[in-house]
Motif scaffolding. Structure first.
Motif, PDB file in Angstrom:
ATOM      1  N   UNK A   1      21.295  37.024  85.215  1.00 16.02           N
ATOM      2  CA  UNK A   1      19.854  36.776  85.244  1.00 16.02           C
ATOM      3  C   UNK A   1      19.900  38.052  84.886  1.00 16.02           C
ATOM      4  N   UNK A   2      18.702  38.098  83.489  1.00 16.00           N
ATOM      5  CA  UNK A   2      18.820  39.187  83.082  1.00 16.00           C
ATOM      6  C   UNK A   2      17.890  40.061  84.178  1.00 16.00           C
ATOM      7  N   UNK A   3      17.037  39.634  84.543  1.00 19.44           N
ATOM      8  CA  UNK A   3      16.119  40.169  85.795  1.00 19.44           C
ATOM      9  C   UNK A   3      16.736  40.815  86.779  1.00 19.44           C
TER      10      UNK A   3
ATOM     11  N   UNK B   1      17.539  44.915  87.586  1.00 15.78           N
ATOM     12  CA  UNK B   1      17.148  45.554  88.857  1.00 15.78           C
ATOM     13  C   UNK B   1      18.195  45.873  89.299  1.00 15.78           C
ATOM     14  N   UNK B   2      19.177  46.254  89.135  1.00 21.00           N
ATOM     15  CA  UNK B   2      20.750  46.097  89.594  1.00 21.00           C
ATOM     16  C   UNK B   2      21.234  45.621  90.433  1.00 21.00           C
ATOM     17  N   UNK B   3      21.002  44.699  89.837  1.00 27.89           N
ATOM     18  CA  UNK B   3      21.332  43.614  91.362  1.00 27.89           C
ATOM     19  C   UNK B   3      22.787  42.469  90.546  1.00 27.89           C
TER      20      UNK B   3
ATOM     21  N   UNK C   1      31.213  50.550  91.841  1.00 28.39           N
ATOM     22  CA  UNK C   1      29.833  50.294  91.525  1.00 28.39           C
ATOM     23  C   UNK C   1      29.632  51.105  90.238  1.00 28.39           C
ATOM     24  N   UNK C   2      30.556  51.727  90.098  1.00 29.69           N
ATOM     25  CA  UNK C   2      30.129  52.702  88.158  1.00 29.69           C
ATOM     26  C   UNK C   2      30.388  51.218  87.080  1.00 29.69           C
TER      27      UNK C   2
ATOM     28  N   UNK D   1      27.838  50.084  83.983  1.00 28.72           N
ATOM     29  CA  UNK D   1      27.945  49.430  82.947  1.00 28.72           C
ATOM     30  C   UNK D   1      27.835  48.150  82.544  1.00 28.72           C
ATOM     31  N   UNK D   2      28.782  47.296  83.334  1.00 28.37           N
ATOM     32  CA  UNK D   2      28.700  45.897  82.608  1.00 28.37           C
ATOM     33  C   UNK D   2      27.316  45.181  82.198  1.00 28.37           C
ATOM     34  N   UNK D   3      26.109  45.537  83.725  1.00 28.22           N
ATOM     35  CA  UNK D   3      25.379  45.313  83.981  1.00 28.22           C
ATOM     36  C   UNK D   3      24.640  46.027  82.494  1.00 28.22           C
TER      37      UNK D   3
END
Length: 334
Positions: A257-259, A263-265, A286-287, A291-293
């Protein structure tokens, strides 16, 4: 003979380009590698001169750049948070009378000289926008009042999209640039995408990048400010289709989901882990999620699509066909 200085010349992309420059013949180019430290055993590249400089000392840089025609910068943007090193290299190049300069771009595209619209989702690249603006401001008055030259220092933003070689992971297709897993895992036949999978990316081989930069250095005309090097632009859906064709199996496409990503989820069942030996395992996880998101979201904005200025200026150069390049890697692989 063109004298070329390479700042940050011990990095993998820099070394790929240096190899091509040196291979173009003795006496054609003189390549100077600028580095903070002396080369380790086996690190110095044949056919180059290695010069130790202090990037905090402008006078050291001016001295090293005497007689240099072109400077290529590969200073890591994320390790220069206030862009002071990049600015100091530019200022030293101007004082030394350098004609041409290429800043640390080598990846994401931008649609104008100063716009951050294409990279604001990639905060680790913020310094690129700062230096684009710095170079534009430096040349602004000169551009309006030339002759004899329209630039204080002529420059181009070498923008290539992403490395096609990463779709060959775990197999290495370049000499120095190592395999790196992305959200397109050709080996295991799995893809991370935003639903629907319409993200757009330009994929250019490392070999093409190195060859085109060498040809650009020899180019007699004026360098374009936006210097796109364009391999093949594809959507995630097209990568999926190509992967399934070459690997002979159905790919597992996991849509995110883009949302959630905004939101960093992270809700993905797997994650491409970045090769970052300088940080801890927990930090790397975490990084890598961040980065992937960010990259998946930025792909929706075409942040990784490159234009084709250098393709047009070098019409005789034949770029690698993406399908043929990947077929050579994956044919016969389990």
């Amino acid at each position: 003979m063109v004298k070329i200085a390479v700042a940050g010349g011990s990095g993998p992309v820099a070394r790929e380009i240096i190899d091509v420059l040196v291979s173009r013949g003795e006496g054609k180019h003189e390549v100077v590698v600028l580095s903070r430290k002396a080369p380790a055993d086996g690190e110095a590249l044949e056919g180059t001169t290695w010069v130790t400089v202090d990037y905090e000392d402008k006078s050291s840089l001016v001295k090293a750049l005497q007689g240099v025609d072109t400077v290529l910068s590969f200073i890591a943007v994320h390790l220069d948070p206030d862009s002071s090193i990049a600015k100091r290299i530019i200022d030293a190049a101007v004082d030394a009378g350098v004609k041409r300069f290429a800043p640390s771009e080598w990846s994401a595209y931008v649609d104008s000289t100063t716009s951050l619209s294409k990279i604001d989702l990639l905060p680790w690249y913020a310094g690129k926008g700062v230096i684009r603006q710095y170079l534009a401001d430096l040349n602004k008055d000169k551009k309006a009042n030339f002759p004899p030259s329209p630039f204080v220092i002529e420059y181009t933003l070498f923008q290539v999209g992403a490395f096609a070689d990463y779709l060959a992971t775990p197999y290495q297709t370049a000499k120095y640039v190592e395999p790196n897993m992305t959200w397109w895992d050709m080996e295991k036949g799995r893809i991370l995408a935003i639903d629907p999978p319409k993200e757009t990316v330009t994929l250019t081989t490392v070999k093409d990048i190195a060859n085109v930069v060498a040809l650009a250095i020899e180019y007699k005309g004026e360098w374009p400010v936006i210097g796109g090097i364009h391999g093949t632009t594809v959507t995630s859906a097209e990568v999926i289709a190509l992967g399934e064709k070459l690997r002979g199996k159905k790919f597992a496409v996991e849509t995110l989901s883009a949302d959630d990503l905004r939101a960093g989820v992270w809700k993905g069942s797997w994650l491409p882990i970045l090769n970052m030996p300088s940080i801890t395992e927990a930090e790397r996880l975490q990084f890598s999620q961040f980065v992937t998101g960010a990259c998946l979201l930025s792909n929706l904005e075409a942040s990784w699509t490159a234009s084709d200025e250098w393709n047009k200026l070098l019409p005789d150069y034949k770029f690698a066909n993406l399908e043929e390049f990947l077929a050579e890697v994956w044919t016969g692989k389990p």
